[in-house]
Motif scaffolding. Structure first.
Motif, PDB file in Angstrom:
ATOM      1  N   ASP A 192       0.804  -1.306   0.089  1.00  0.00           N
ATOM      2  CA  ASP A 192      -0.154   0.018  -0.119  1.00  0.00           C
ATOM      3  C   ASP A 192       0.860   1.125  -0.056  1.00  0.00           C
ATOM      4  OD1 ASP A 192      -2.014   1.984   0.158  1.00  0.00           O
ATOM      5  OD2 ASP A 192      -2.388   1.541   2.366  1.00  0.00           O
ATOM      6  N   PRO A 193       1.098   1.907  -1.183  1.00  0.00           N
ATOM      7  CA  PRO A 193       1.931   2.960  -1.302  1.00  0.00           C
ATOM      8  C   PRO A 193       1.708   4.356  -0.714  1.00  0.00           C
ATOM      9  CG  PRO A 193       1.058   2.412  -3.198  1.00  0.00           C
ATOM     10  CD  PRO A 193       0.744   1.488  -2.503  1.00  0.00           C
ATOM     11  N   GLY A 194       0.152   4.366  -0.645  1.00  0.00           N
ATOM     12  CA  GLY A 194      -0.482   5.641  -0.314  1.00  0.00           C
ATOM     13  C   GLY A 194      -0.506   6.561  -1.488  1.00  0.00           C
ATOM     14  N   ALA A 195      -0.418   7.707  -1.194  1.00  0.00           N
ATOM     15  CA  ALA A 195      -0.437   8.973  -2.445  1.00  0.00           C
ATOM     16  C   ALA A 195       0.823   8.813  -2.949  1.00  0.00           C
ATOM     17  CB  ALA A 195      -0.735  10.148  -1.585  1.00  0.00           C
ATOM     18  N   HIS A 196       0.819   9.508  -4.184  1.00  0.00           N
ATOM     19  CA  HIS A 196       2.141   9.299  -5.134  1.00  0.00           C
ATOM     20  C   HIS A 196       2.407  10.917  -5.220  1.00  0.00           C
ATOM     21  CE1 HIS A 196       1.911   5.065  -6.438  1.00  0.00           C
ATOM     22  NE2 HIS A 196       0.917   5.161  -5.975  1.00  0.00           N
ATOM     23  N   GLY A 197       3.642  11.134  -5.449  1.00  0.00           N
ATOM     24  CA  GLY A 197       4.144  12.610  -5.905  1.00  0.00           C
ATOM     25  C   GLY A 197       4.919  12.386  -6.943  1.00  0.00           C
ATOM     26  N   SER A 198       5.607  13.259  -7.624  1.00  0.00           N
ATOM     27  CA  SER A 198       6.273  13.038  -8.900  1.00  0.00           C
ATOM     28  C   SER A 198       7.434  12.167  -8.788  1.00  0.00           C
ATOM     29  CB  SER A 198       6.964  14.426  -9.363  1.00  0.00           C
ATOM     30  OG  SER A 198       7.891  15.101  -8.335  1.00  0.00           O
ATOM     31  N   TYR A 199       8.044  11.955  -7.643  1.00  0.00           N
ATOM     32  CA  TYR A 199       9.088  10.973  -7.693  1.00  0.00           C
ATOM     33  C   TYR A 199       9.202  10.498  -6.045  1.00  0.00           C
ATOM     34  CZ  TYR A 199      11.017  14.800  -4.696  1.00  0.00           C
ATOM     35  OH  TYR A 199      11.103  15.735  -3.785  1.00  0.00           O
ATOM     36  N   SER A 200       8.118  10.518  -5.261  1.00  0.00           N
ATOM     37  CA  SER A 200       8.108   9.881  -3.851  1.00  0.00           C
ATOM     38  C   SER A 200       6.809   9.386  -3.786  1.00  0.00           C
ATOM     39  CB  SER A 200       8.675  10.736  -3.054  1.00  0.00           C
ATOM     40  OG  SER A 200       7.784  11.935  -2.990  1.00  0.00           O
ATOM     41  N   LEU A 201       6.779   8.401  -2.409  1.00  0.00           N
ATOM     42  CA  LEU A 201       5.714   7.831  -2.093  1.00  0.00           C
ATOM     43  C   LEU A 201       5.329   8.222  -0.795  1.00  0.00           C
ATOM     44  CD1 LEU A 201       6.199   4.224  -3.670  1.00  0.00           C
ATOM     45  CD2 LEU A 201       4.962   5.891  -4.604  1.00  0.00           C
ATOM     46  N   GLU A 202       4.027   8.417  -0.435  1.00  0.00           N
ATOM     47  CA  GLU A 202       3.639   8.565   0.799  1.00  0.00           C
ATOM     48  C   GLU A 202       4.038   7.656   2.011  1.00  0.00           C
ATOM     49  OE1 GLU A 202      -0.584   9.186   3.371  1.00  0.00           O
ATOM     50  OE2 GLU A 202      -0.637   8.745   1.495  1.00  0.00           O
ATOM     51  N   LYS A 203       4.166   6.508   1.555  1.00  0.00           N
ATOM     52  CA  LYS A 203       4.467   5.338   2.492  1.00  0.00           C
ATOM     53  C   LYS A 203       6.142   5.476   3.167  1.00  0.00           C
ATOM     54  CE  LYS A 203       6.307   1.809  -0.522  1.00  0.00           C
ATOM     55  NZ  LYS A 203       6.093   0.408  -0.781  1.00  0.00           N
ATOM     56  N   ASN A 204       6.765   6.024   2.321  1.00  0.00           N
ATOM     57  CA  ASN A 204       8.147   6.230   2.548  1.00  0.00           C
ATOM     58  C   ASN A 204       8.524   7.771   3.502  1.00  0.00           C
ATOM     59  OD1 ASN A 204       8.892   3.742   1.157  1.00  0.00           O
ATOM     60  ND2 ASN A 204       9.039   5.068  -0.765  1.00  0.00           N
TER      61      ASN A 204
END
Length: 255
Positions: free
Chosen positions: A36-48
């Protein structure tokens, strides 16, 4: 549902019997994780991003508040079911549950939104359903989600009973912590804020203690994504959370 009601009732009676309340355990929940990555940015993931901030909060509490027991729901890129996150807090009789997330503008609306948002579990309004639905969507990744959440529905009368019981004791304290943290974000860090809002976020609904979900910023806003991924940005967010914990503990211990 009945088990949660019983847990809350027992904890309320135990607190009433104690001569003095002692704030001793905080659970830090890094949202999403694993599959479950959560929301996506242009190069990053919410989970991280959520995990990186949660680890900094964990470190700061241990450094500055060594008398407080801090528990992480996850410390690696691991998928944890939503009900298990609240179970961890309940099993450890936590005094405060803080769930760390990133926000995201809905598809097609552009990525101009920015700022923090603090969510507490409460009676949602129609225009507030979208944020809760985005967070609650994690349950559909889980195996047997209908069984785990007793056919979860925000219109279910049983859910409203649990909500009322929860809010009778913890609603004001949840809002108090949210307001203290919001003050740190706005007055100290100069962040834009959407304030403290009550919404039907499931990870908070099963937590038998004051609980706040922190939307640390919009990950699909390029400027905020950069801030959320930077060491300085993450450190500022973690510092604000720990300062709010200190202020919160002081206030509830003097009431």
């Amino acid at each position: 549902m009945f088990a949660l009601l019983l847990l809350i009732s027992c904890r309320l009676m135990a607190q009433d019997e104690q001569p003095a309340f002692k704030f001793k355990t905080v659970v830090i929940d890094a949202g999403h994780g694993g599959k479950d990555p959560g929301a996506h940015g242009s190069y990053s993931l919410e989970k991280n991003v959520a995990l990186a901030i949660a680890k900094k909060v964990d470190r700061l509490i241990k450094d500055e508040l060594p008398e407080i027991n801090v528990i992480m729901t996850r410390s690696t890129d691991k998928f944890i079911e939503l009900n298990r996150r609240s179970e961890i807090a309940n099993e450890n009789q936590a005094n405060l549950f803080i769930s760390i997330h990133c926000n995201s503008s809905p598809p097609g609306t552009g990525a101009e939104n920015k700022g923090v948002m603090l969510l507490v579990y409460g009676f949602h309004r129609k225009d507030e359903q979208l944020e809760a639905l985005r967070e609650n969507s994690s349950i559909y990744i889980e195996k047997d989600y209908q069984k785990n959440y007793d056919g979860y529905s925000e219109s279910n009368p049983t859910a409203l009973i649990v909500l009322n019981t929860f809010m009778a004791k913890y609603r004001k304290q949840s809002i108090l912590f949210g307001e203290l943290l919001n003050k740190e974000f706005v007055e100290v860090d100069g962040r834009r804020s959407h304030g403290v809002k009550e919404q039907g976020v499931l990870v908070l609904a099963h937590s038998g203690m004051p609980a706040v979900l922190v939307e640390t910023g919009y990950i699909n806003n390029l400027g905020e994504e950069k801030y959320l991924n930077s060491e300085s940005g993450q450190e500022a967010i973690a510092t604000a959370i720990v300062k709010a914990i200190k202020a919160y503990r002081k206030q509830i211990n003097t009431k």
